[in-house]
Design an enzyme around this catalytic site. Structure first.
Site, PDB file in Angstrom:
ATOM      1  N   ARG A  70     -82.507  41.581 -69.967  1.00  0.00           N
ATOM      2  CA  ARG A  70     -83.069  42.661 -69.159  1.00  0.00           C
ATOM      3  C   ARG A  70     -83.699  42.070 -67.897  1.00  0.00           C
ATOM      4  O   ARG A  70     -84.186  40.943 -67.900  1.00  0.00           O
ATOM      5  CB  ARG A  70     -84.137  43.427 -69.959  1.00  0.00           C
ATOM      6  CG  ARG A  70     -83.531  44.334 -71.019  1.00  0.00           C
ATOM      7  CD  ARG A  70     -84.591  45.136 -71.737  1.00  0.00           C
ATOM      8  NE  ARG A  70     -85.404  44.303 -72.596  1.00  0.00           N
ATOM      9  CZ  ARG A  70     -86.599  43.809 -72.320  1.00  0.00           C
ATOM     10  NH1 ARG A  70     -87.174  44.106 -71.166  1.00  0.00           N
ATOM     11  NH2 ARG A  70     -87.246  43.058 -73.162  1.00  0.00           N
ATOM     12  N   TYR A 198     -75.350  43.964 -69.215  1.00  0.00           N
ATOM     13  CA  TYR A 198     -76.150  43.530 -70.364  1.00  0.00           C
ATOM     14  C   TYR A 198     -76.743  44.726 -71.117  1.00  0.00           C
ATOM     15  O   TYR A 198     -77.230  45.681 -70.501  1.00  0.00           O
ATOM     16  CB  TYR A 198     -77.282  42.582 -69.918  1.00  0.00           C
ATOM     17  CG  TYR A 198     -78.215  42.318 -71.070  1.00  0.00           C
ATOM     18  CD1 TYR A 198     -77.838  41.453 -72.099  1.00  0.00           C
ATOM     19  CD2 TYR A 198     -79.422  42.987 -71.189  1.00  0.00           C
ATOM     20  CE1 TYR A 198     -78.649  41.260 -73.197  1.00  0.00           C
ATOM     21  CE2 TYR A 198     -80.241  42.800 -72.284  1.00  0.00           C
ATOM     22  CZ  TYR A 198     -79.855  41.929 -73.291  1.00  0.00           C
ATOM     23  OH  TYR A 198     -80.656  41.754 -74.386  1.00  0.00           O
ATOM     24  N   LYS A 207     -82.923  51.321 -74.232  1.00  0.00           N
ATOM     25  CA  LYS A 207     -84.240  51.171 -73.601  1.00  0.00           C
ATOM     26  C   LYS A 207     -84.479  52.261 -72.553  1.00  0.00           C
ATOM     27  O   LYS A 207     -85.584  52.782 -72.427  1.00  0.00           O
ATOM     28  CB  LYS A 207     -84.359  49.795 -72.956  1.00  0.00           C
ATOM     29  CG  LYS A 207     -84.119  48.638 -73.896  1.00  0.00           C
ATOM     30  CD  LYS A 207     -85.118  48.627 -75.012  1.00  0.00           C
ATOM     31  CE  LYS A 207     -84.928  47.408 -75.911  1.00  0.00           C
ATOM     32  NZ  LYS A 207     -85.882  47.400 -77.018  1.00  0.00           N
ATOM     33  N   HIS A 227     -91.525  51.319 -79.312  1.00  0.00           N
ATOM     34  CA  HIS A 227     -90.709  50.113 -79.505  1.00  0.00           C
ATOM     35  C   HIS A 227     -91.047  49.534 -80.889  1.00  0.00           C
ATOM     36  O   HIS A 227     -91.739  48.524 -80.989  1.00  0.00           O
ATOM     37  CB  HIS A 227     -91.050  49.121 -78.382  1.00  0.00           C
ATOM     38  CG  HIS A 227     -90.125  47.953 -78.280  1.00  0.00           C
ATOM     39  ND1 HIS A 227     -90.498  46.767 -77.693  1.00  0.00           N
ATOM     40  CD2 HIS A 227     -88.838  47.784 -78.661  1.00  0.00           C
ATOM     41  CE1 HIS A 227     -89.482  45.918 -77.723  1.00  0.00           C
ATOM     42  NE2 HIS A 227     -88.470  46.510 -78.309  1.00  0.00           N
ATOM     43  N   SER A 249     -90.040  42.115 -77.708  1.00  0.00           N
ATOM     44  CA  SER A 249     -88.651  41.713 -77.929  1.00  0.00           C
ATOM     45  C   SER A 249     -88.581  40.298 -78.507  1.00  0.00           C
ATOM     46  O   SER A 249     -89.347  39.418 -78.101  1.00  0.00           O
ATOM     47  CB  SER A 249     -87.907  41.725 -76.594  1.00  0.00           C
ATOM     48  OG  SER A 249     -88.118  42.957 -75.961  1.00  0.00           O
ATOM     49  N   CYS A 251     -89.361  39.040 -81.402  1.00  0.00           N
ATOM     50  CA  CYS A 251     -90.495  38.556 -82.199  1.00  0.00           C
ATOM     51  C   CYS A 251     -90.317  38.879 -83.676  1.00  0.00           C
ATOM     52  O   CYS A 251     -91.283  38.906 -84.429  1.00  0.00           O
ATOM     53  CB  CYS A 251     -91.807  39.164 -81.703  1.00  0.00           C
ATOM     54  SG  CYS A 251     -92.380  38.476 -80.164  1.00  0.00           S
ATOM     55  N   ASP A 278     -85.698  48.699 -83.999  1.00  0.00           N
ATOM     56  CA  ASP A 278     -86.123  48.526 -82.598  1.00  0.00           C
ATOM     57  C   ASP A 278     -86.877  49.723 -82.017  1.00  0.00           C
ATOM     58  O   ASP A 278     -87.782  49.532 -81.214  1.00  0.00           O
ATOM     59  CB  ASP A 278     -84.900  48.229 -81.723  1.00  0.00           C
ATOM     60  CG  ASP A 278     -85.267  47.679 -80.358  1.00  0.00           C
ATOM     61  OD1 ASP A 278     -86.193  46.854 -80.288  1.00  0.00           O
ATOM     62  OD2 ASP A 278     -84.641  48.084 -79.359  1.00  0.00           O
ATOM     63  N   ARG A 366     -76.322  38.187 -78.739  1.00  0.00           N
ATOM     64  CA  ARG A 366     -76.590  39.372 -79.566  1.00  0.00           C
ATOM     65  C   ARG A 366     -75.438  39.715 -80.481  1.00  0.00           C
ATOM     66  O   ARG A 366     -74.302  39.326 -80.238  1.00  0.00           O
ATOM     67  CB  ARG A 366     -76.830  40.582 -78.631  1.00  0.00           C
ATOM     68  CG  ARG A 366     -78.017  40.436 -77.681  1.00  0.00           C
ATOM     69  CD  ARG A 366     -79.284  40.769 -78.373  1.00  0.00           C
ATOM     70  NE  ARG A 366     -80.451  40.600 -77.521  1.00  0.00           N
ATOM     71  CZ  ARG A 366     -81.563  41.337 -77.647  1.00  0.00           C
ATOM     72  NH1 ARG A 366     -81.653  42.282 -78.546  1.00  0.00           N
ATOM     73  NH2 ARG A 366     -82.609  41.104 -76.872  1.00  0.00           N
TER      74      ARG A 366
HETATM   75  C1  OXD Z   1     -85.191  44.125 -76.386  1.00  0.00           C
HETATM   76  C2  OXD Z   1     -84.059  44.578 -77.221  1.00  0.00           C
HETATM   77  O1  OXD Z   1     -84.985  43.415 -75.393  1.00  0.00           O
HETATM   78  O2  OXD Z   1     -84.318  45.216 -78.242  1.00  0.00           O
HETATM   79  O3  OXD Z   1     -86.331  44.489 -76.712  1.00  0.00           O
HETATM   80  O4  OXD Z   1     -82.903  44.324 -76.874  1.00  0.00           O
HETATM   81 MN    MN Z   2     -86.378  45.808 -78.366  1.00  0.00          MN
END
Ligand code: OXD
Ligand code: MN
Length: 593
Positions: A70, A198, A207, A227, A249, A251, A278, A366
């Site tokens: 991002r 992306y 998002k 989130h 993100s 974590c 998420d 990913r």
């Molecule tokens: C993020 C995702 O960047 O979930 O938070 O992809």
């Molecule tokens: Mn996320």
């Protein structure tokens, strides 16, 4: 498929006039459509087939090397008034933003197919779900949206019934970072994204819609778009408590959502059910409890670190029918990333692997996979009314200070805990990694309006008739003096969740401290964990002077939100600071005596 909704037809025609595609494809979400898209991408080389014996239905996409995360500095939230975006967002005047990005869209789809993707965020019959339409010129985006959302004919039928939808316009453009913007117009329920393929920038349901636009919608409609993962914890008595948890993100949200209980817990009959990893949309039900849905239908998970020891459920989920992005490949064409056994021969850029070039898989590589493929996927993920929450957890990567777990004394205190959240940055966004930044409720990159108003919105749920979940803060990442993590994490995190559930049930008392309620010594189940008490003491230690400094830093951070910061949050901050000062006093007096 032809649309009967005039506003949708008009918008598609307007976009086609601007972008001038060679043809227009309305996505119906069918398997035949998906198969044809995959064939087309294989022909074009935007998708590479992986080993179909070991990984049936799995493919690899390699993005442009400068388009891997991002881009927060190029992401704008554009309400008419700058103040409404808040210091937490980049703002541009909406007229200027439209002008700037429309200039990029002008003629950008010439010779390309324009795909129209009607999608629904949330179970298709859920009153909590919301719909959108993404227009894109990227087949990769269509394929990912097919996995990540309820996309196609059913969503279009709902849109036609409701007559409203979020508009999302995307083009990969030239994938040039100099010609890239992700713009949000919350007041127009519109998103425009140019120049990136992306996930977080291009899969606009995720998002852009489900967090930035939805947080704005949620504020005006009385709900919350967050989130957060959603996980169900079933105890040996067969009761399931649902917990939502916000972490920045990369974590460990996916790992926590798919946790495997430690052996003793498994033998005793504990089970874990995955609803989402998420995003969580929640709203009060008639009984005053908060009910949550996962608006997504798939996982767009971080690959590196996912392994048989960290997250076997994720690994099982992605053994088939998965799109991998920017991972490495082994000699026999299996997907590979750091943390897996085996040896990479080709790196994420398609070059022969050479350690001198850095990791074989991109740190933000990913997997995209349907949630239903997860062995712990819960049928309740399809429940139209959502699942009732017993607890909400906030957390971040904090190498020191923050205890393993603490409970807020009440809702206001919990909102302060969430607002004060901080974490070390990760590879999910471009920029330096490992720097501490405040990330209130893990929404810093995603809150579509002023954080001060957002905190006030959170506080507004505290109504007399409400039966709100308990609020907690956790830190799995505290390190000892040797620089090593003190807590094993992963499956052992269930020990902490169990304590939270006991608190919800009123079965343990905890210990009141100035910063919150912590587990009393014997309240955390450590049997079979190999964790000695001394280590637990270190994990739960409250360093009062260091906390006073932290409160000072939190106060300075909250001041950034100026007059929009709710007075109740300031009061709560003063209350905690005063409690810390009280706790510090006897020590100072003793020191001076
Ligand atoms: C993020 C995702 O960047 O979930 O938070 O992809
Ligand atoms: Mn996320």
């Amino acid at each position: 498929m032809s649309s009967t909704l005039q506003s949708l037809e008009n918008w598609v025609a307007e976009v086609a006039a601007l972008t001038r595609p060679a043809n227009i494809h309305w996505c119906d979400g069918s398997e035949a459509e998906y198969a044809a898209l995959k064939q087309q991408m294989l022909r074009e080389g935007t998708l590479v087939e992986l080993n179909q014996q070991t990984h049936p239905g799995c493919y690899l996409h390699r993005s442009h090397p400068l388009d891997v995360a991002r881009v927060e500095h190029l992401t704008f939230v554009c309400p008419p008034q700058r103040e409404d975006a808040g210091p937490n967002n980049h703002w541009m005047d909406p007229a200027e933003a439209h002008r700037k990005i429309d200039a990029l869209f002008d003629g950008c789809m010439q010779g390309r197919t324009m795909y129209v993707i009607p999608y629904c965020m949330g179970p298709i019959d859920s009153p909590l779900a919301r719909c959108g339409v993404e227009i894109t010129d990227s087949a990769y985006v269509v394929a990912n949206m097919k996995i990540m959302t309820r996309m196609g004919a059913a969503a279009q039928a709902r849109i036609e019934r409701e007559g409203s939808f979020v508009k999302g316009l995307h083009s990969s453009g030239e994938l040039d970072p100099e010609r890239r913007f992700i713009m949000h117009f919350p007041h127009e329920l519109t998103i425009k994204s140019y120049g990136s393929g992306y996930g977080g920038n291009a899969l606009l349901g995720k998002k852009c819609h489900a967090l930035r636009i939805a947080s704005h919608q949620a504020r005006s409609e009385g709900w919350l778009a967050e989130h957060m993962l959603i996980v169900g914890i079933e105890n040996p008595q067969g009761e399931t408590h649902y917990v939502a948890a916000a972490f920045p993100s990369a974590c460990g949200k996916t790992n926590l959502a798919m946790l495997i209980p430690p052996q003793g817990y498994r033998e005793a009959g504990w089970k874990v059910w995955t609803i989402g990893d998420d995003i969580c949309w929640m709203r009060p039900g008639a009984d005053g409890r908060l009910y949550a849905i996962n608006p997504e239908a798939g996982f767009f998970g971080v690959a590196p670190g996912t392994s048989a020891s960290t997250n076997p459920n994720a690994l099982n989920s992605i053994a088939r029918d998965t799109i991998f992005t920017n991972v490495a490949v082994t000699a026999d064409n299996q997907p590979w990333w750091e943390g897996l056994p085996g040896t990479p021969v080709t790196d994420w850029q398609g070059r022969a692997y050479d350690p001198a070039n850095g990791p074989a898989a991109h740190p933000n590589s990913r997997f995209t996979v349907s949630a239903r493929q997860c062995p712990t996927w819960s049928e309740q993920a399809e429940a139209a009314q959502g699942v009732p929450l017993s607890a909400i957890v906030f957390g971040g990567r904090r190498p020191s200070l923050l205890p393993l777990v603490m409970e807020a004394r009440d809702w206001s205190h919990g909102v302060l805990m969430g607002a004060a959240m901080g974490s070390e940055t990760t590879a999910a966004a471009t920029g330096a990694v490992g720097v501490l930044r405040r990330d209130s409720m893990a929404m810093k990159p995603f809150c579509g309006y002023h954080y001060g108003d957002y905190f006030a919105h959170w506080l507004s749920f505290d109504q007399p008739q409400a039966r709100l979940p308990k609020l907690f803060h956790v830190n799995w990442f505290r390190k000892g003096s040797d620089g090593k993590f003190l807590w094993p994490g992963f499956g052992d995190n269930l020990r902490v969740l169990e304590w939270m559930i006991k608190r919800v049930q009123g079965r343990v008392d905890g210990v009141e401290t100035p910063i919150g309620i912590l587990p009393a010594h014997d309240e955390l189940e450590l049997d079979g964990s190999g964790i000695e008490r001394a280590r637990l003491d270190a994990l739960l230690a409250v360093d009062t002077p260091a906390w006073q400094e932290e409160l000072h830093a939190i106060g300075a951070y909250l001041d950034e939100f100026g007059s929009r910061l709710p007075e109740r949050l300031r009061q709560e901050h003063r209350r905690v600071a005063a409690a810390l000062a009280d706790a510090a006093r006897p020590q100072c007096e003793a020191a001076g005596a």
